[in-house]
Enzyme design. Structure first.
Site, short mmCIF file in Angstrom:
data_model
loop_
_atom_site.label_atom_id
_atom_site.label_comp_id
_atom_site.label_asym_id
_atom_site.label_seq_id
_atom_site.Cartn_x
_atom_site.Cartn_y
_atom_site.Cartn_z
N SER A 263 0.83 -1.19 0.00
CA SER A 263 0.00 0.00 0.00
C SER A 263 0.86 1.24 0.00
CB SER A 263 -0.94 -0.04 1.20
OG SER A 263 -0.66 0.99 2.10
N LYS A 264 0.50 2.13 -0.88
CA LYS A 264 1.25 3.37 -1.02
C LYS A 264 1.18 4.15 0.30
CE LYS A 264 2.78 7.13 -3.29
NZ LYS A 264 4.16 7.29 -3.68
#
Ligand code: GLU
Length: 493
Positions: A263-264
């Site tokens: 996840s960014k």
């Protein structure tokens, strides 16, 4: 009942292309391309292109609260850079546009009302605050499905705001087939009467995707497993309309480790982050394509064209795939080695210039020293800092067991080499090499015994890309002599 524009629907239906594989990549404009998204894009592309089909880009921007400036540009740029050329999309047009969901607003209301007419959906007049969220924690239940026709007509005529909800069967079960996960059956009583059309007249994602996929003639719907649980609801919508159900292809997630999805927001890199870190796009695409899809066999390096030839849905895996940066780096190094010298120079030059500011030092001479020695382009600057400025270093660097060099032997070598190098007239690698090797042969020395001290004096580093000949050539005669003098001074202390 509220009106339905049947002519519009007939026109839309008449435009649907048939008979060819058509896939769509349908990102929401979030401002970056997740690795998981990139992988979905790659599989979506490969499923259509391996069958000579059409690859479509659709921007899913119905959730305006998540609007991010410039985010659509990131999608165009990323697909282009990854080589995933779309045949239809907002920027290139096509027969079933518009390809931006917010520009399709006009079509969803009519389809939602058509479902009401068919008994598969109902007007829900419940208060907005109570029930307007598609992610509502509790299952929605109200008496709206039971309202009499007269009452509904009256409330519509009074202009009362409404949402339209899907009317789930209360009994039985729904079965659908996914190309990766096989047959899945859910009990209908588990399914929520989800909102299709919100009170503001806009569709929910869960409705819009079905309408758009149908109207765009999509044959294979490729998306992440987070949508697997919604698939039965979509199936019931297709059935209620009497439409063909597309082939579902749900892709398992890309994980950072066994527990966490990449996840960014938690600091994992996006596709553009990896590019900025010095990974080559072709290498990223190659690696990401193999995260969750296997051609079988040992081969690991595949161009997108090769993948297009061999891709088959059967190779997609149900298991989550763990993103392994070391593996990506290895694949990247293979791609770096395969570049032509000119291609490598083009990729490497900005990184070389980060460290080497001196305009007299030519990146075209430096690049060949690096191509076989780096996994990721961003490693380049740290290897080159000595070019602009000779670091302080210890005389111990001259002592090398294998080369049999000592402080004393190195001092003697540098003193011998200085006038030899000074006398080289044509300053290129060939002439410098010839001069040094004439000395080595005449004195009957081992190459390393002479070249190690020279390399050390020129770089002041324990390791350097390139040996004495290359470093002399790049640094130029004057600077080479200055560094040799420094070495002599250091060793004489
Ligand atoms: N807009 C959705 C997303 O970005 C796409 C899901 C789908 O492909 O249907 O997750």
């Amino acid at each position: 009942m509220d009106k339905i524009d049947r002519a519009l629907l007939a026109d839309l239906e008449s435009r649907i292309p048939h008979g060819k594989v058509r896939t769509r990549f349908a990102p929401s404009p979030t401002g970056y391309m997740h690795i998981g998204n990139l992988r979905t894009a790659i599989y979506t592309y490969l499923i259509s292109k391996s069958q000579g089909g059409t690859f479509i880009l659709r921007i899913e921007d119905t959730d305006q609260t998540r609007f991010v400036e410039g985010a659509t540009e990131v999608i165009y740029r990323s697909l282009k850079r990854a080589g995933l050329r779309h045949d239809e999309g907002p920027d290139v047009g096509g027969p079933v546009g518009p390809y931006i969901q917010s520009e399709r607003k006009g079509v969803y209301g009519d389809y939602a009302r058509l479902l009401v007419e068919r008994g598969a959906a109902y007007f829900c007049f419940c208060d907005k605050s109570e029930h307007n969220d598609e992610d509502a924690p509790q299952k929605h239940e109200c008496s709206c499905p039971d309202l009499s026709r007269e009452e509904i007509e009256a409330r519509l005529a009074a202009g009362e705001p409404y949402a339209i909800r899907q009317k789930m069967p209360r009994e039985g079960s729904t079965t659908f087939t996914d190309a990766v996960f096989g047959e899945i059956t859910v009990e209908n009583k588990e399914l929520e009467d989800q909102i299709l059309l919100k009170r503001d007249g806009l569709p929910t994602y869960n409705f819009a995707n079905v309408i758009d996929d149908h109207l765009m003639g999509i044959t294979h719907v490729v998306r992440g497993t987070e949508y697997l649980s919604s698939a039965p609801k979509y199936n019931l919508l297709y059935q209620a309309f009497g439409w063909d159900v597309p082939t579902y292809v749900h892709c398992s997630p890309v994980m950072r480790d066994a527990q966490h999805k990449m996840s960014k927001r938690n600091g994992d890199p996006s596709y553009e982050d990896l590019l900025n870190e010095g990974y080559l796009s072709d290498a990223i695409v190659n690696y990401v394509a193999l995260l969750g899809w296997s051609p079988g066999g040992e081969q690991e390096i595949y161009s997108l064209d090769e993948l297009t030839k061999i891709f088959n849905i059967g190779g997609l895996s149900k298991s989550p795939a763990i993103f392994d940066k070391a593996k990506l780096s290895f694949i990247n190094s293979e791609y770096i080695k395969k570049l032509t010298p000119d291609e490598f120079l083009a990729e490497a030059e900005p990184y070389i210039r980060q460290a080497v500011k001196n305009p007299a030092l030519d990146p075209a001479l430096i690049a060949p020293l690096l191509q076989q020695r780096c996994e990721v382009l961003s490693e380049i600057p740290e290897k080159l800092t000595f070019f602009d400025e000779l670091p302080e270093y210890s005389p111990e660097l001259y002592v090398h067991k294998k080369m049999k060099t000592t402080v004393e032997s190195s001092l003697e070598t540098l003193k011998d080499l200085r006038p030899i190098i000074e006398k080289v007239e044509i300053w290129d690698a060939e002439h410098i090499h010839a001069a040094l090797f004439a000395y080595i042969e005449k004195k009957e020395l081992k190459n390393g015994f002479v070249l190690w001290p020279l390399r050390t004096a020129l770089s002041g580093e324990p390791v350097s890309p390139g040996g004495g000949v290359e470093l002399c050539h790049i640094l130029g005669k004057e600077e080479s002599l200055r560094r040799i003098d420094k070495g002599i001074e250091l060793l004489s202390k």
